[in-house]
Each structure stands twice: as C-alpha cells, then as structure tokens.
Enzyme design. Structure first.
Site, PDB file in Angstrom:
ATOM      1  N   ASN A  10       0.927  -1.101   0.098  1.00 43.40           N
ATOM      2  CA  ASN A  10       0.048   0.033   0.056  1.00 43.40           C
ATOM      3  C   ASN A  10       0.847   1.201  -0.025  1.00 43.40           C
ATOM      4  O   ASN A  10       1.417   1.599   0.969  1.00 43.40           O
ATOM      5  CB  ASN A  10      -0.877  -0.257   1.225  1.00 43.40           C
ATOM      6  CG  ASN A  10      -1.930   1.265   1.511  1.00 43.40           C
ATOM      7  OD1 ASN A  10      -1.756   2.089   0.614  1.00 43.40           O
ATOM      8  ND2 ASN A  10      -2.403   1.327   2.563  1.00 43.40           N
ATOM      9  N   LYS A  12       0.275   4.167  -0.331  1.00 46.51           N
ATOM     10  CA  LYS A  12      -0.578   5.410   0.422  1.00 46.51           C
ATOM     11  C   LYS A  12      -0.240   6.575  -0.525  1.00 46.51           C
ATOM     12  O   LYS A  12      -0.382   6.614  -1.839  1.00 46.51           O
ATOM     13  CB  LYS A  12      -0.064   5.547   1.710  1.00 46.51           C
ATOM     14  CG  LYS A  12      -0.147   4.432   2.689  1.00 46.51           C
ATOM     15  CD  LYS A  12       0.032   4.566   3.913  1.00 46.51           C
ATOM     16  CE  LYS A  12      -0.215   3.001   4.801  1.00 46.51           C
ATOM     17  NZ  LYS A  12      -0.107   3.467   6.171  1.00 46.51           N
ATOM     18  N   HIS A  96      -9.533   1.134   4.816  1.00 45.35           N
ATOM     19  CA  HIS A  96      -8.265   1.298   5.584  1.00 45.35           C
ATOM     20  C   HIS A  96      -8.510   2.353   6.568  1.00 45.35           C
ATOM     21  O   HIS A  96      -9.119   3.271   6.419  1.00 45.35           O
ATOM     22  CB  HIS A  96      -7.323   1.952   4.404  1.00 45.35           C
ATOM     23  CG  HIS A  96      -5.918   1.763   5.176  1.00 45.35           C
ATOM     24  ND1 HIS A  96      -5.541   2.791   5.832  1.00 45.35           N
ATOM     25  CD2 HIS A  96      -4.871   0.847   5.021  1.00 45.35           C
ATOM     26  CE1 HIS A  96      -4.037   2.449   6.268  1.00 45.35           C
ATOM     27  NE2 HIS A  96      -3.789   1.179   5.721  1.00 45.35           N
ATOM     28  N   GLU A  98      -6.909   4.541   7.669  1.00 38.22           N
ATOM     29  CA  GLU A  98      -6.652   6.293   7.254  1.00 38.22           C
ATOM     30  C   GLU A  98      -8.004   6.835   6.688  1.00 38.22           C
ATOM     31  O   GLU A  98      -8.306   7.781   6.683  1.00 38.22           O
ATOM     32  CB  GLU A  98      -5.535   6.392   6.482  1.00 38.22           C
ATOM     33  CG  GLU A  98      -4.044   6.052   7.233  1.00 38.22           C
ATOM     34  CD  GLU A  98      -2.840   5.500   6.609  1.00 38.22           C
ATOM     35  OE1 GLU A  98      -2.922   5.370   5.342  1.00 38.22           O
ATOM     36  OE2 GLU A  98      -2.206   4.949   7.437  1.00 38.22           O
ATOM     37  N   GLU A 168      -5.277  -5.030  10.501  1.00 37.98           N
ATOM     38  CA  GLU A 168      -4.395  -3.942  10.728  1.00 37.98           C
ATOM     39  C   GLU A 168      -4.605  -3.027  11.966  1.00 37.98           C
ATOM     40  O   GLU A 168      -5.720  -2.273  11.873  1.00 37.98           O
ATOM     41  CB  GLU A 168      -4.396  -2.914   9.283  1.00 37.98           C
ATOM     42  CG  GLU A 168      -4.093  -3.577   8.439  1.00 37.98           C
ATOM     43  CD  GLU A 168      -3.359  -2.420   7.307  1.00 37.98           C
ATOM     44  OE1 GLU A 168      -2.240  -2.633   6.792  1.00 37.98           O
ATOM     45  OE2 GLU A 168      -3.865  -1.303   7.243  1.00 37.98           O
ATOM     46  N   GLY A 174       2.449   2.334  10.704  1.00 37.24           N
ATOM     47  CA  GLY A 174       3.119   3.725  10.251  1.00 37.24           C
ATOM     48  C   GLY A 174       3.832   3.954  11.741  1.00 37.24           C
ATOM     49  O   GLY A 174       4.594   5.097  11.874  1.00 37.24           O
ATOM     50  N   SER A 214       3.424  -2.108  10.346  1.00 35.80           N
ATOM     51  CA  SER A 214       4.984  -2.074  10.613  1.00 35.80           C
ATOM     52  C   SER A 214       5.549  -3.329  10.340  1.00 35.80           C
ATOM     53  O   SER A 214       6.300  -3.611  11.057  1.00 35.80           O
ATOM     54  CB  SER A 214       5.343  -1.506  12.216  1.00 35.80           C
ATOM     55  OG  SER A 214       4.632  -0.492  12.386  1.00 35.80           O
TER      56      SER A 214
END
Ligand code: 13P
Length: 250
Positions: A10, A12, A96, A98, A168, A174, A214
């Site tokens: 991904n 991003k 996701h 985010e 996730e 991150g 991560s």
C-alpha cells in the site's frame, strides 16, 4: 487447506509516475520467477496506469487504495469501480484505517463499497482493526467483529472466499510498533472463526487474511510462520524495491 500467501504494497500517498516506473524497473527483476506468493501493488490513482504498463508479462496484481460505490454521477473527486477495472485493477483496498479515521468513512459506507467492488469483479482488500484505546479497554474482539459484520452485511456467501481481509491494528500502522505474532494470530483466528460460523468451512478455509502494521523484512517471518496468517499488507517497507522484494523471502 493451503492458501496462497499474498504480500501487498500500500503505497499510500507516495511516489510520482516517474518514481513508480523506477520502482518497477528495479523491483521486477528481483522477484522474477517467484511463484510461492501473490504480489499486489496498490499505488495512488494517478500512478495506476504506469504500474499496469510496467507489470505487463508478470503475475503482479494491481490494486487501488479506495473507490466510491456508485457507477457514475456528480461525486466530485471520487473514482468509480469501472474506472479502476478499465485501468487494469484486480483489487481495491477498502476500509483502511486512514480512510476511517482521517476521512470519516463509516462501516455503512465501507459496506456499500465492498458490495460494489464485488459486483464489478474487483477483489476487496477489506481492512479492519482496533484503535489503541479500544485495545486498552479490551474491546479488540468486539470492534473487529462489529467492523466485519457491518462491512460484509448483505454480501452473497459465494463471494466471501474471494475477499481478502487485512487485520491492521491502528496503533501499529506507521508507528514502528508492530503487533506481536501472538496478537496477530489471536485477531486473525477470531476473524477466521467468525467467517466459519457465518459462512461455513469452505469460505473460512479459502479466505485470505493478512496482517498489516509496521511489517518489515526483519519481522515478516514471525507472521508468515503462523498457519492462520496468509500474508501482509505493507506501507513503509513497500516503498523501496529492495525492502519490498526482501519481504517475499519469508
Ligand atoms: P506501515 O507498514 O507503514 O505500518 O503501514 C501499514 C498499512 O497501513 C498498510 O495498509
């Protein structure tokens, strides 16, 4: 039951077209001939065509990071499923964290997107995961089951085995703080048990469930040795050809 592993990138909101082409030129020779895992790359929308051109003749899968559920219309800034299909996408990341927590996407919206993706022959990579405060309040299981139930509401049973789920945990994304193998195994087993109880053995045996948060070359082995973990969805470590290719050596 053996499920083919998948290692997914991904990207991003990273890279330009030029950088994506340079990535592919360096990455493809490193994974040429690799058959033990599916490799999926999800670039930002404007890079999808370039990555599609670069992957020609390989088995690399291509995905988008989001889409809207409607066919077309007055939805400024949104992208329709047929547009992604036309660009060559096989998959689309949906839900996701985010999208959920930065852009306010709800379970209801994610559910509409999952159904629309399936109707357009796009495989959803459906992300679920708990926030730190939810984990600390011991609500992880509850949160995961709620997100799953809502996202899959009304999805025909025959589609379930084809969906890819990514666990996730939000606190691991991150942050450099990866979930322990035990955390990942526990959450992914819970997800698989849910699929089993709702859709039966065939679906729960076939559905692929990835871990994300991560993941790096140094820790991927911990996850891939777990029977229930089918792969990884990777942000930061997927941006460099060498580290993304190293993730295939689990
Ligand atoms: P990182 O690998 O950078 O933690 O990102 C994980 C992720 O969000 C993949 O979708």
């Amino acid at each position: 039951m053996t499920r083919k592993p998948m290692i997914a990138a991904n990207w991003k909101m990273h890279k330009t077209i030029k950088e994506a082409k340079a990535f592919m030129a360096e990455f493809l020779p490193k994974v040429a001939g690799m058959k033990h895992t599916d490799i999926l790359i999800c670039p930002p929308f404007p890079l999808i065509a370039a990555v599609n051109d670069s992957r020609e003749g390989t088995d690399i899968l291509l995905g988008a990071q989001n889409m809207y559920f409607e066919e077309k219309g007055a939805f400024t800034g949104e992208v329709a499923p047929a547009m992604l299909k036309e660009l060559g996408c096989d998959c689309v990341i949906l839900g996701h964290s985010e999208r959920r927590w930065v852009f306010g996407e709800t379970n209801e919206l994610i559910n509409k997107k999952v159904k629309s993706a399936l109707e357009h022959d796009l495989i959803p990579v459906l992300c679920v995961g708990e926030k730190l405060e939810e984990r600390e309040a011991e609500q992880t299981d509850q949160v995961l089951l709620h997100q799953l139930e809502k996202a899959l509401e009304g999805v025909e049973e025959s589609y379930i085995a084809n969906i890819i789920i990514a666990y996730e945990p939000v606190w691991a994304i991150g942050t450099g703080k990866n979930a322990t193998a035990e955390d990942a195994e526990k959450a992914i087993s819970l997800i698989r048990e849910y699929i089993h109880s709702k859709y039966g053995t065939d679906s729960s045996d076939k559905i692929r469930i990835l871990y994300g948060g991560s993941v790096k070359p140094a820790n991927i082995g911990e996850y891939m040795k777990l029977e229930t973990v089918d792969g990884a969805l990777v942000g930061g470590a997927s941006l460099e050809p060498a580290s993304f290719a190293a993730l295939m050596e689990f």
